[in-house]
Design a protein around this motif. Structure first.
Motif, mmCIF file in Angstrom:
data_model
loop_
_atom_site.group_PDB
_atom_site.id
_atom_site.type_symbol
_atom_site.label_atom_id
_atom_site.label_comp_id
_atom_site.label_asym_id
_atom_site.label_seq_id
_atom_site.Cartn_x
_atom_site.Cartn_y
_atom_site.Cartn_z
ATOM 1 N N TYR A 127 0.814 -1.214 0.000
ATOM 2 C CA TYR A 127 0.000 0.000 0.000
ATOM 3 C C TYR A 127 0.853 1.272 0.000
ATOM 4 O O TYR A 127 0.696 2.157 -0.831
ATOM 5 C CB TYR A 127 -0.921 -0.008 1.220
ATOM 6 C CG TYR A 127 -1.798 1.210 1.320
ATOM 7 C CD1 TYR A 127 -2.944 1.319 0.534
ATOM 8 C CD2 TYR A 127 -1.486 2.258 2.183
ATOM 9 C CE1 TYR A 127 -3.753 2.442 0.606
ATOM 10 C CE2 TYR A 127 -2.279 3.380 2.266
ATOM 11 C CZ TYR A 127 -3.415 3.466 1.476
ATOM 12 O OH TYR A 127 -4.192 4.593 1.558
ATOM 13 N N THR A 131 1.238 4.642 -2.731
ATOM 14 C CA THR A 131 0.302 5.671 -2.276
ATOM 15 C C THR A 131 1.005 6.978 -1.923
ATOM 16 O O THR A 131 0.593 8.050 -2.342
ATOM 17 C CB THR A 131 -0.495 5.177 -1.052
ATOM 18 O OG1 THR A 131 -1.177 3.972 -1.400
ATOM 19 C CG2 THR A 131 -1.510 6.218 -0.586
ATOM 20 N N LEU A 138 2.269 13.929 2.254
ATOM 21 C CA LEU A 138 1.132 13.050 1.994
ATOM 22 C C LEU A 138 0.901 12.055 3.138
ATOM 23 O O LEU A 138 -0.224 11.636 3.380
ATOM 24 C CB LEU A 138 1.351 12.266 0.690
ATOM 25 C CG LEU A 138 1.354 13.086 -0.600
ATOM 26 C CD1 LEU A 138 1.831 12.236 -1.767
ATOM 27 C CD2 LEU A 138 -0.032 13.635 -0.879
ATOM 28 N N ALA A 139 1.980 11.656 3.807
ATOM 29 C CA ALA A 139 1.865 10.658 4.862
ATOM 30 C C ALA A 139 1.657 11.326 6.214
ATOM 31 O O ALA A 139 2.053 12.471 6.433
ATOM 32 C CB ALA A 139 3.121 9.793 4.900
ATOM 33 N N THR A 140 1.055 10.603 7.113
ATOM 34 C CA THR A 140 0.802 11.153 8.448
ATOM 35 C C THR A 140 2.076 11.257 9.266
ATOM 36 O O THR A 140 2.302 12.238 9.966
ATOM 37 C CB THR A 140 -0.221 10.258 9.184
ATOM 38 O OG1 THR A 140 -1.434 10.245 8.432
ATOM 39 C CG2 THR A 140 -0.511 10.778 10.580
ATOM 40 N N LYS A 214 -16.783 1.356 3.149
ATOM 41 C CA LYS A 214 -15.996 2.438 2.582
ATOM 42 C C LYS A 214 -14.747 2.721 3.409
ATOM 43 O O LYS A 214 -14.822 2.888 4.615
ATOM 44 C CB LYS A 214 -16.832 3.719 2.471
ATOM 45 C CG LYS A 214 -16.059 4.861 1.845
ATOM 46 C CD LYS A 214 -16.915 6.051 1.555
ATOM 47 C CE LYS A 214 -16.053 7.259 1.175
ATOM 48 N NZ LYS A 214 -15.135 7.002 0.068
ATOM 49 N N LYS A 263 -9.342 3.609 6.122
ATOM 50 C CA LYS A 263 -9.333 5.062 6.248
ATOM 51 C C LYS A 263 -10.771 5.544 6.222
ATOM 52 O O LYS A 263 -11.415 5.546 5.170
ATOM 53 C CB LYS A 263 -8.534 5.704 5.114
ATOM 54 C CG LYS A 263 -7.026 5.503 5.237
ATOM 55 C CD LYS A 263 -6.291 6.273 4.169
ATOM 56 C CE LYS A 263 -4.802 6.208 4.391
ATOM 57 N NZ LYS A 263 -4.061 6.970 3.370
ATOM 58 N N ASN A 266 -12.448 9.259 10.530
ATOM 59 C CA ASN A 266 -11.275 9.922 11.139
ATOM 60 C C ASN A 266 -10.161 8.946 11.514
ATOM 61 O O ASN A 266 -9.200 9.338 12.156
ATOM 62 C CB ASN A 266 -11.664 10.725 12.381
ATOM 63 C CG ASN A 266 -12.626 11.846 12.067
ATOM 64 O OD1 ASN A 266 -12.869 12.145 10.902
ATOM 65 N ND2 ASN A 266 -13.168 12.460 13.093
ATOM 66 N N GLN A 306 -7.855 11.273 13.596
ATOM 67 C CA GLN A 306 -7.916 12.709 13.362
ATOM 68 C C GLN A 306 -8.916 13.365 14.308
ATOM 69 O O GLN A 306 -10.059 12.916 14.429
ATOM 70 C CB GLN A 306 -8.340 12.973 11.912
ATOM 71 C CG GLN A 306 -8.152 14.399 11.456
ATOM 72 C CD GLN A 306 -8.612 14.595 10.019
ATOM 73 O OE1 GLN A 306 -9.756 14.289 9.678
ATOM 74 N NE2 GLN A 306 -7.730 15.078 9.179
#
Lengths: 413, 193
Positions: A127, A131, A138-140, A214, A263, A266, A306
């Motif tokens: 992944y 990604t 882009l990454a946390t 989802k 994902k 949050n 989040q």
């Protein structure tokens, strides 16, 4: 946002009138294709209480640093043809800045379920690699998972490939990525950009499913390559002055991987598993016996949540376990890699990301790295001239614990 | 909150004059035409199969227009949550908000997918409109709203922008990452006609 600059022939007036706000429009040099330019970079500070070869990103102590300056360009060539390039300017612990064309691809995208690309791309090994690419923003997290370190930073996986990629997704649900590429060379780095050491091509397939729940994606893949090995006799050189390959069948490399990612609501929950198997002949003969087999197993799990749209605290745990035998192929790289027999490498991180704006994030991370049964850097006994002959890997069974504090500001522009 | 939007030279000049005269937010007069998004007469596709021209939304109490796409992971869920919050606060103030969410990714988004993404972000179904248009339509609205999309592999990195209009299509202001004081905005709203 101000992160995009567009160069489009004949569109100056339109841009000024607000059709392309916050963008710069001008003719491209070839006058044909629109060029979208964006970029990512990070600036930060890292403190490491030790410097361990193959582990530490910086020298012992604290250092301000500039991360990869990643320039991302892409364009639509018309008739379903697209191109993309990603070039990174990076400085390592030596403080010299290197330039790498990380990706350069021309693609034909007639349908969602069939896209074909040619060039240098990120190998579909799970992944993360497909990604987040090179954009830290882009990454946390501040740091990539160790398993996804780049080839020139003691990486274990073939992060980049040069060759052909076919990918697609059916009804936004079932996706596939197939790679046919040069594969790895005699050493983990560099990537075989222009010259393959053997005629065997690496084949890779990744399948994934965006489930009806989802945000939940599951996937698995398999990578197979035959790695050319260097000739044991260092005095033998190739006709072109490059690597001299041993006259045998090389090492077989098989990488299995799987991922589960969620994902939504949050929550960011990324879980990946890799198993790297190398088989080669102990006696380096033409007759392929593949009597040596080593297995490296790795997983990582990252969980973030989040809060109030802008705060994302996260934790991550990683593990890399070696075989009972050392995988000497990794040691062929001058940069060295700590993969020793019975290697145990665990990394635990905790951090927080704070989004200062649409495109600017402030990140803070604490990490503890425990490494045992590894190869570190040492010196062979002094030679006749009184100086050490060379830096050599030295096997250690001791457990090396490294603590790091990292903070950065990453952004897109 | 941004008080002006660079859409037309007329709008610039008028807004400048209004700012100089100290007029409050939402005081754009009727001598100014509706915003660009309402001038465009090209139809948008709704998730129920019908088509809609944005001008059809005029006559409502308040109209919010924003852009999003179904696979968006960071900006869009936040946009949906902000819209939901704003809608709730307006409801307390006895004002009604009509929400139009325009797909930034019309080639891959179905309206149902976009609606599903909004429902996932806000926790329940909405009465919002989810619209999909052509590539040219989408680019024009993106430019008009200032969301500045950039395609990065499968991600469409873009700016968070929610524009609020009155029933005549006049801009009352916008919300973005740094500016989202709903109560201040609501406090400055003129009473309903």
């Amino acid at each position: 946002m101000g992160m995009m600059r567009r160069f489009r022939a004949g569109s100056v007036v339109k841009a000024i009138q607000g059709m392309v706000p916050l963008s710069l429009a001008m003719s491209s040099s070839i006058g044909l294709a629109k060029v979208d330019v964006a970029g990512f970079t990070e600036m930060g500070y890292e403190y490491d209480d030790k410097a361990v070869t193959g582990v530490s990103r910086h020298e012992k102590g604290g250092s301000f640093y500039i991360g990869d300056l990643d320039l991302f360009m892409q364009g639509n060539l018309g008739d379903n043809f697209y191109w993309l390039s990603e070039t990174a300017f990076s400085a390592g612990t030596t403080n010299f800045t290197g330039i790498d064309v990380e990706r350069a691809i021309i693609s034909y995208k007639p349908k969602d379920y069939f896209n074909v690309s040619l060039g240098r791309f990120h190998t579909a090994l799970g992944y993360w690699n497909d990604t987040y690419h090179h954009g830290n923003w882009l990454a946390t997290s501040v740091a990539r998972p160790y398993i996804y370190n780049f080839e020139d930073a003691n990486g274990i996986l073939p992060i980049h490939s040069v060759g052909l990629e076919i990918r697609g997704v059916f009804n936004s649900s079932f996706g596939y990525i197939i790679n046919l590429a040069n594969g790895r060379g005699a050493t983990p780095s560099p990537v075989q950009i222009a010259s393959d050491g053997n005629n065997n091509k690496a084949a890779n397939i990744l399948l994934y499913w965006n489930t009806p729940l989802k945000g939940l994606r599951v996937g698995a893949g398999y990578y197979r390559d035959k790695i050319p090995l260097l000739n044991a006799d260092a005095s033998v050189e190739s006709s072109t002055g490059g690597f001299a390959y041993a006259p045998h069948n090389g090492a077989n490399e098989n990488i299995a991987n799987a991922h589960i990612v969620y994902k939504g609501h949050n929550i960011e929950f990324i879980n990946e598993y890799h198993q790297i198997v190398h088989k080669y002949d102990a006696d380096n003969t033409v007759a392929a016996q593949n009597d040596v087999k080593t297995t490296v197993t790795s997983y990582f799990s990252q969980l973030g949540y989040q809060i109030h749209d802008v705060y994302t605290p996260y934790v991550r745990t990683e593990s890399i376990t070696g075989d009972k035998k050392s995988d000497e192929w990794y040691m062929a790289d001058a940069a060295g890699n700590p993969l020793g027999k019975n290697l145990k490498h665990t990394i635990n991180s905790v951090g927080i990301r704070y989004d200062l704006s649409d495109v600017v994030a402030l990140k803070f991370e604490l990490a503890q790295d425990k490494l045992s049964n590894f190869y570190g850097t040492g010196y062979v006994p002094a030679g006749p001239g009184g100086k050490p002959d060379a830096v050599q890997p030295v096997y250690s069974t001791a457990t090396q614990t490294t603590n790091a504090v990292r903070a950065n500001v990453s952004f897109a522009f | 909150m941004a008080l002006i939007n660079a859409q037309t030279r007329t709008m610039w000049a008028t807004s400048f004059l209004i700012l100089c005269s100290g007029s409050p937010t939402g005081a754009l007069g009727s001598e100014v035409g509706p915003a660009d998004v309402f001038v465009d007469t090209r139809p948008w596709q709704e998730d129920n199969g019908k088509t809609l021209v944005l001008r059809d939304l005029l006559g409502q109490d308040l109209v919010a227009v924003t852009m999003a796409y179904a696979n968006c992971e960071r900006t869009c869920p936040m946009t949906f949550r902000l819209l939901r919050d704003f809608e709730s606060r307006l409801s307390i103030a006895h004002r009604r908000l009509t929400v139009a969410v325009v797909s930034l990714d019309p080639l891959r988004d179905t309206e149902a997918k976009l609606k599903g993404a909004a429902a996932a972000a806000t926790g329940h179904d909405q009465s919002w409109l989810f619209l999909r248009g052509t590539s040219d339509q989408t680019k024009a609205v993106a430019a008009s709203l200032g969301v500045d999309p950039f395609m990065l592999d499968d991600h469409l990195v873009h700016k968070l922008k929610i524009w609020i209009y009155d029933g005549k299509g006049h801009e009352l202001g916008s919300f973005d990452w740094q500016h989202r004081d709903f109560d201040e905005f609501i406090g400055k709203l003129k009473p309903k006609d």
